[in-house]
Structures are given as C-alpha cells and as structure tokens.
Design an enzyme around this catalytic site. Structure first.
Site, mmCIF file in Angstrom:
data_model
loop_
_atom_site.group_PDB
_atom_site.id
_atom_site.type_symbol
_atom_site.label_atom_id
_atom_site.label_comp_id
_atom_site.label_asym_id
_atom_site.label_seq_id
_atom_site.Cartn_x
_atom_site.Cartn_y
_atom_site.Cartn_z
ATOM 1 N N HIS A 51 7.762 0.790 3.879
ATOM 2 C CA HIS A 51 7.311 -0.166 4.907
ATOM 3 C C HIS A 51 8.448 -0.610 5.809
ATOM 4 C CE1 HIS A 51 8.958 -3.909 3.039
ATOM 5 N NE2 HIS A 51 8.768 -3.279 1.896
ATOM 6 N N CYS A 63 9.632 -1.731 -3.574
ATOM 7 C CA CYS A 63 9.194 -0.906 -2.451
ATOM 8 C C CYS A 63 10.407 -0.471 -1.623
ATOM 9 C CB CYS A 63 8.204 -1.668 -1.586
ATOM 10 S SG CYS A 63 6.609 -1.965 -2.392
#
Length: 473
Positions: free
Chosen positions: A367, A386
């Site tokens: 992301h 992440c």
C-alpha cells in the site's frame, strides 16, 4: 500451487572443512531404505562420490566419501543430497507459520533410478540446484568468502569516534586494509582518508544498505567488523531460501525483499520498476509468501486490526480526546454487537491512495502511505507487517497497463475524486515476498543486510548449521 518439488567455529565453517557429523541432528534427512535404492555402475558411483564431496560448495555438509565405500551407503547419501539441494533441509513442520513458502515434499529416488537407467545421472544432478542467477551468485560468493577466511580474513577496525575525509592515523590504515579485502580498487598504502578512500567507503555502505555518505560511523563500523565467518553463514542461509522457490519464476511478477525493504516489478523476467519499501518491524515481521495480486483499491479506507486499535489508537484517544475524529477514524458496528475502527480514505489514511490486494492468511498487502519520511531511512523495517511503497502510483499504472478502462489518466482522476474504487487487474500478477539478507549485486560484489528479523540465525539453527540456543535452567 508449485510442484517442485551446532555450535561450530567461524573459521572451520568458513573454510568448509566440517564433516557431516559436525552438523546438528536437524540437518540429515532420513536415509532411504536400501531396498528402494537403484544400483549404480562403478562410473556412476564415482560421479556420486565426487558430487557428495563437493556438497559444501552449495553450503551443505561435505560427505567425505571415497570410491571404495559401500555402494548402498553412497547411493543413500546421494538421495539425501538430492533432496537437500532441491527443496532444502527443513521438514514441513520445521517452518514457522510466517515462512509460508514451503516447497512440496520431494522424494528423488524414482528420478535417480530413471537417470541412472538412462545414463543421465550427471545431467540430472546438475539440474537439482535452484536454476537462478541469484543462487549462482551466492554460490560464487560462498567460495569467495571462504577463500577470504582461508587467507586470514580481514582486520578489525578499532572502535572510536566517526571519521571521514581528511582523517589520518592507525584507524585509517586499518580501514584501508579492511576495505581492500573485498574491494580490489582500494590501495593499502597511506594513512590519510583521501577522496578515493571515501568513494570506497561509499561503495561498501551501499553493499550494506547503509547511508552512502562516506563517513565511518557506528553503523558502518559494525558492518565492516562483522567476521568473515558471519558473512559465510549469511550466504548459506540465503542459499537455503532459494531452494524453496518454484522451479520457474513467472516472467511477470512483483518481487518483495523484506530484508532489504525493496520492491521490484519484473516483465519478461527483467526488472522494469524498482522502489524502496517499508516492511514489518521486528515483532511484526512481514511474512514470506507466494500469492497473486488481483486488484488495486483506489482511495482505500483502513479497517484497523483490533490489535493495533487496542494497543495504539484507543490509548491515544484516551490521552488526547478527539484524536480519532481529527484523524478520520470512525467506529463501525459489527455483527454480534461488536465494533471496529475504520479510517476514511484520504490524505490522512494510513493506506494512502493505493492498496494492492492479494489473498493470504496474514491479511497483509502492499500500500501507499502518507509517511514518506520513512523511505529516507536505511533500515526500513517499521510497519505492522504490510509493505509500504515509495512509488505506488507507478506500480498501479504498470499493473493496470493494457486495461482500456484504467488508463493513467483514469487512475489519476479517480484518485483525485476521492471515491473508493476497486480496479480488478485484467490478469492476476504473481507476488513473491521473500527475505534476502545476502545477494549478489550487478557489479559482481556481495551485498549484505543486518538480518533484522533474526531469521538467518533461526534458519541456520533449524538446519543444524548452528547449535540451537542453550536452554535456560
């Protein structure tokens, strides 16, 4: 999805002189039952002995056989060697949960029998190691660093304050001698820190993933003073990981190195886009996995995991009432009377404007991020697991390339409008998240990282290359 498939002295390990018996109990695989072993000709047995005695060149235990050893013993050892070099030395149950890259079980006996019967034993043995340039670079590096160890290693640079251009004295002389071992462009004469020496320090810092400023600070000193045996161990650990990969990598793929915090897009097996990343911090490690990116979410909201909400966000709200509202968080009701936090899409969102989704059991993804300052660090393990991207817009355009609905202009206008939209990729793109702390560079030099997750040591212990930690009384 894919079918392919002890405590030792640094000096002895670096020289590759340890017999198989010196390695721990986790390393050897169960010997094949003699009744299932093929009969090898004398010529094939001689080849097997040669291969087994060179197993250390692949970071495996050297077997030390001789042509007169019993045929069944040699053949059984060859079966073990074939399994180890093809899919690695770990049994499935020895993989931690976040090493979700287990190769399929592999029994080489049928292939060995077929190769022997068709007189293709040499060809079969040559095809067992990972067929990748990255593995071959590590194999060359292993030989190089073992030779450095055999030649006496490198000198230690004495501790002290940071020093750079214009410095002089014994520490500068030690620095020259140390750098010259790996960098043949460095001259060992002279006690002054001149411009060529500064450039050599910069080259070394780049190989270590450090800030290339030419100043020998504490981090650079630590990297330079690592024993050569430690570098040999790193190479061996990373060679083992290459054995977990499929027999052929997809020509188009997204490749993530969480150890170096780098993301690269490949097309036709060539890198076409590379960027810095931020991977999970120690304690929130980014798992190793294989998956397929199926969509790009533009303007994604952040559904906050309860662990992060309870540990970080609710305490901030308690300490500073109104914190959640000011930062775009709302409380969302869930089934069963529960609730969760969600941060609305926008410039404040922890996910930024782009999210790249792929199925995995860890709920991790790639992301965007509003925290751009993190990319200027040289140790970029700082996320909750992440992977944050330095150039998410470029990756989104590249993955959606060829879809008439999602031209670069359409992507930009959708992002600018602020509405959450899921853009499905016309074709799913494989994503590989791996952990590399030693790898060959384009210049032929070895690159090393600091093993931020301590996974090199864990792997070396589980393969029996290092002793497990002593149990506490």
């Amino acid at each position: 999805m894919f079918t392919r498939r002890f405590l030792v002295s640094f000096a002895a390990l670096a020289a590759g002189s340890l017999p198989a018996a010196a390695f721990g109990q986790a390393a050897p695989m169960t010997a094949a039952p003699p009744a299932l072993l093929p009969r090898l000709t004398p010529e094939q047995l001689a080849l097997a002995v040669k291969v087994l005695n060179a197993a250390d060149t692949h970071g495996l235990a050297k077997r030390n056989f001789s042509p007169g050893d019993p045929a069944e013993q040699v053949t059984s050892a060859l079966v073990d060697y074939a399994r180890e070099i093809h899919v690695g030395r770990l049994a499935p149950e020895e993989f931690p949960a976040d090493w979700a890259v287990r190769p399929a079980p592999y029994d080489p006996r049928n292939e060995l029998a077929a190769a022997a019967a068709s007189n293709r034993l040499g060809e079969w043995l040559e095809g067992l190691p990972p067929p990748y340039s990255g593995y071959r670079a590590l194999k060359r590096g292993l030989a190089q660093y073992r030779q450095i160890a055999a030649d006496g290693g490198w000198p230690t640079i004495p501790a002290g304050e940071a020093f750079g251009l214009g410095a002089s004295g014994p520490r500068v002389s030690a620095l020259r001698a140390r750098l010259a071992v790996e960098d043949k462009a460095v001259t060992t004469t002279g006690a002054s820190f001149d411009a060529p020496l500064q450039q050599a320090v910069i080259r070394a810092q780049r190989r270590f993933g450090l800030k290339p400023d030419g100043v020998v600070d504490a981090g650079t000193l630590t990297a330079l003073n690592q024993p050569v045996g430690q570098r040999v161990l790193q190479i061996i650990a990373n060679m083992e990981r290459w054995r977990w990969l499929p027999p052929e990598m997809p020509a188009t793929r997204v490749q993530v190195n969480s150890g170096a915090a780098i993301v690269t897009l490949f097309r036709d097996d060539k890198p076409v886009l590379s960027m810095k990343a931020v991977s999970g911090r120690p304690g929130d490690e980014t798992p190793m996995l294989f998956s397929q990116i199926h969509s790009v979410v533009l303007n994604p909201p952040w559904n906050v995991p309860s662990s992060i909400a309870n540990k970080e966000l609710w305490p901030k709200e308690k300490k500073n009432p109104g914190y959640l509202k000011r930062n775009g968080f709302t409380v969302i009701s869930t089934e069963g009377g529960g609730s969760r936090l969600q941060q609305k899409a926008g410039d404040q969102s922890a996910l930024g404007r782009y999210k790249f989704d792929f199925d995995n059991p860890f709920a991790v993804f790639l992301h965007d991020t509003p925290s751009q300052s993190t990319f200027s660090r040289y140790g970029r393990q700082a996320s909750h697991g992440c992977v944050r991207l330095e150039k998410p817009a470029a990756l989104a355009e590249a993955l959606l390339q060829g879809d008439p609905q999602w031209t670069p202009e359409a992507i930009k206008s959708t992002v600018a409008a602020g509405k959450t939209v899921r853009a499905r990729l016309p074709q799913q793109i494989p994503v590989f998240i791996f952990y590399w702390t030693a790898f060959g560079g384009a210049d032929g030099q070895m690159n090393f990282r600091s093993d931020p997750y301590n996974w090199d040591r864990m792997l070396l212990q589980r393969t029996g290359t290092l002793a497990p930690p002593a149990s506490k009384a």
